[in-house]
Design a protein around this motif. Structure first.
Motif, PDB file in Angstrom:
ATOM      1  N   LYS A 192     -18.666  50.191 -10.337  1.00 14.84           N
ATOM      2  CA  LYS A 192     -19.748  49.297  -9.543  1.00 14.84           C
ATOM      3  C   LYS A 192     -20.086  48.045  -9.234  1.00 14.84           C
ATOM      4  O   LYS A 192     -20.272  47.998  -8.724  1.00 14.84           O
ATOM      5  CB  LYS A 192     -20.371  51.291 -10.172  1.00 14.84           C
ATOM      6  CG  LYS A 192     -21.563  50.311  -9.742  1.00 14.84           C
ATOM      7  CD  LYS A 192     -23.209  51.364  -9.669  1.00 14.84           C
ATOM      8  CE  LYS A 192     -24.712  51.429  -9.269  1.00 14.84           C
ATOM      9  NZ  LYS A 192     -24.542  50.291  -8.839  1.00 14.84           N
ATOM     10  N   THR A 193     -19.508  47.226 -10.250  1.00 20.20           N
ATOM     11  CA  THR A 193     -19.171  45.930 -10.400  1.00 20.20           C
ATOM     12  C   THR A 193     -19.040  45.049  -9.901  1.00 20.20           C
ATOM     13  O   THR A 193     -19.607  44.577  -9.066  1.00 20.20           O
ATOM     14  CB  THR A 193     -20.186  45.393 -12.528  1.00 20.20           C
ATOM     15  OG1 THR A 193     -20.353  46.087 -12.613  1.00 20.20           O
ATOM     16  CG2 THR A 193     -20.432  44.016 -12.172  1.00 20.20           C
ATOM     17  N   ASP A 196     -19.637  46.021  -6.247  1.00 24.38           N
ATOM     18  CA  ASP A 196     -21.069  45.578  -5.442  1.00 24.38           C
ATOM     19  C   ASP A 196     -20.506  44.192  -5.165  1.00 24.38           C
ATOM     20  O   ASP A 196     -21.668  43.554  -4.468  1.00 24.38           O
ATOM     21  CB  ASP A 196     -22.098  46.317  -6.728  1.00 24.38           C
ATOM     22  CG  ASP A 196     -22.765  47.162  -6.827  1.00 24.38           C
ATOM     23  OD1 ASP A 196     -22.489  48.213  -5.609  1.00 24.38           O
ATOM     24  OD2 ASP A 196     -23.236  47.302  -7.909  1.00 24.38           O
ATOM     25  N   TRP A 199     -19.294  43.178  -2.047  1.00 30.37           N
ATOM     26  CA  TRP A 199     -19.985  43.586  -1.028  1.00 30.37           C
ATOM     27  C   TRP A 199     -20.611  42.515  -0.701  1.00 30.37           C
ATOM     28  O   TRP A 199     -20.841  41.864  -0.091  1.00 30.37           O
ATOM     29  CB  TRP A 199     -21.548  44.839  -1.579  1.00 30.37           C
ATOM     30  CG  TRP A 199     -21.848  45.059   0.009  1.00 30.37           C
ATOM     31  CD1 TRP A 199     -23.227  44.674   0.135  1.00 30.37           C
ATOM     32  CD2 TRP A 199     -21.741  46.206   0.837  1.00 30.37           C
ATOM     33  NE1 TRP A 199     -23.752  45.773   1.703  1.00 30.37           N
ATOM     34  CE2 TRP A 199     -22.787  45.920   1.856  1.00 30.37           C
ATOM     35  CE3 TRP A 199     -20.512  46.750   1.263  1.00 30.37           C
ATOM     36  CZ2 TRP A 199     -22.634  46.759   3.024  1.00 30.37           C
ATOM     37  CZ3 TRP A 199     -20.551  47.978   2.631  1.00 30.37           C
ATOM     38  CH2 TRP A 199     -21.600  47.933   2.869  1.00 30.37           C
ATOM     39  N   SER A 200     -22.001  42.198  -2.194  1.00 28.54           N
ATOM     40  CA  SER A 200     -22.181  40.571  -1.820  1.00 28.54           C
ATOM     41  C   SER A 200     -21.543  39.719  -1.172  1.00 28.54           C
ATOM     42  O   SER A 200     -22.947  38.976  -0.574  1.00 28.54           O
ATOM     43  CB  SER A 200     -23.259  40.619  -2.975  1.00 28.54           C
ATOM     44  OG  SER A 200     -21.981  40.752  -4.166  1.00 28.54           O
TER      45      SER A 200
END
Length: 290
Positions: A192-193, A196, A199-200
């Motif tokens: 997930k990290t 994420d 994505w950022s």
């Protein structure tokens, strides 16, 4: 106290419910209650408080429950050491395995191993990689299979690598992702990290999550049925041909890689069952042979 008493305490502490604990232990509720009362009489303390919401352990009960875990682990190790005195590999091999590996790799792997070592049985605990890493660290399992890079200073072996992909039923433009419906699933914190962070680095807007499911396999089926795109490890998509895939890459243009490791303690190799399994894995190409 005998082994059964320690199992009663361990199971009741885990379930916090006499009915569920009795079912797990395959005994009647009155029998479990009677055994608990005998233990309270033996120690001269109240172990649990009973209420509408189940049972609550007293401080003395909490201590005994912790002792139960330690005692059962000690008994297990004694049994393993006794069996280990024989030349043949025999006994119960305790494995901790992350969910994807359990579904796609483990059954055939254990079948092949069992063909070579018919006297070895298995106790398998499954869950997210973070949970498996905790189990192997505490030596609750002999060997752990985890996905992702965890802080581990003992023995480990890299089993295979895979990329992380955007998967969609139809061809999509990666720049359009913020406006497209996304299917998310529950996964471990490391993945997930990574997603994420990617994505950022590429978008200002948050993803448009339209569906959330519990498993990656369910998520894949949603994608195959055209309900949105998802970000998934590449190996779970190997059995799907009609899905458009885009590999996630870092700012430097390198694919984002997920590694699957086998973790174990050096000392555990003294056990024939562990050494036999590790040697078996060493001579196997899990990515292609399983």
């Amino acid at each position: 106290m005998d082994m059964r008493d320690w199992m009663v305490l361990q199971t009741l502490y885990k379930e916090k419910n006499i009915t569920k604990a009795a079912q797990h232990l395959y005994i009647s509720q009155p029998a479990l209650t009677n055994r608990l009362q005998q233990l309270e009489k033996e120690f001269g303390v109240q172990i649990v408080n009973r209420g509408r919401r189940g049972v609550q352990f007293t401080p003395q009960g909490e201590y005994l429950a912790r002792c139960a875990n330690e005692m059962l682990l000690t008994i297990q190790k004694i049994k393993e050491n006794v069996l280990n005195m024989e030349q043949n590999a025999a006994g119960t091999l305790r494995l901790g395995v992350y969910n994807f590996f359990t579904d796609y790799k483990l059954p055939n792997l254990l079948k092949l191993f069992k063909e070579q070592y018919p006297n070895i049985e298995f106790k398998v605990t499954t869950g997210y990689s973070s949970h498996i890493a905790h189990l192997i660290y505490n030596q609750d399992v002999h060997i752990g299979f985890v996905k992702g890079d965890y802080s581990w200073k003992d023995q480990k072996r890299l089993l295979f690598e895979e990329t992380i992909c955007i998967a969609s039923k139809e061809k999509i433009d990666i720049h359009d992702l913020p406006s497209l419906p996304r299917i998310d699933y529950h996964t471990d914190a490391l993945l997930k990290t990574s997603v994420d962070k990617w994505w950022s680095e590429n978008f200002i807007q948050p993803p448009l999550v339209s569906i959330e499911v519990d498993k990656a396999d369910t998520c894949k089926k949603m994608v195959v049925n055209g309900l949105g795109y998802a970000i998934l490890p590449s190996m779970i998509l190997n059995d799907v041909d009609d899905v458009y895939k885009i590999v996630l890459k870092t700012k430097g243009g390198q694919p984002i890689i997920r590694k699957t490791w086998m973790l174990y303690h050096e000392d555990s190799l003294k056990l024939n069952i562990v050494k036999s399994f590790v040697d078996f894995i060493e001579n196997l190409d899990i990515e292609n042979d399983i």
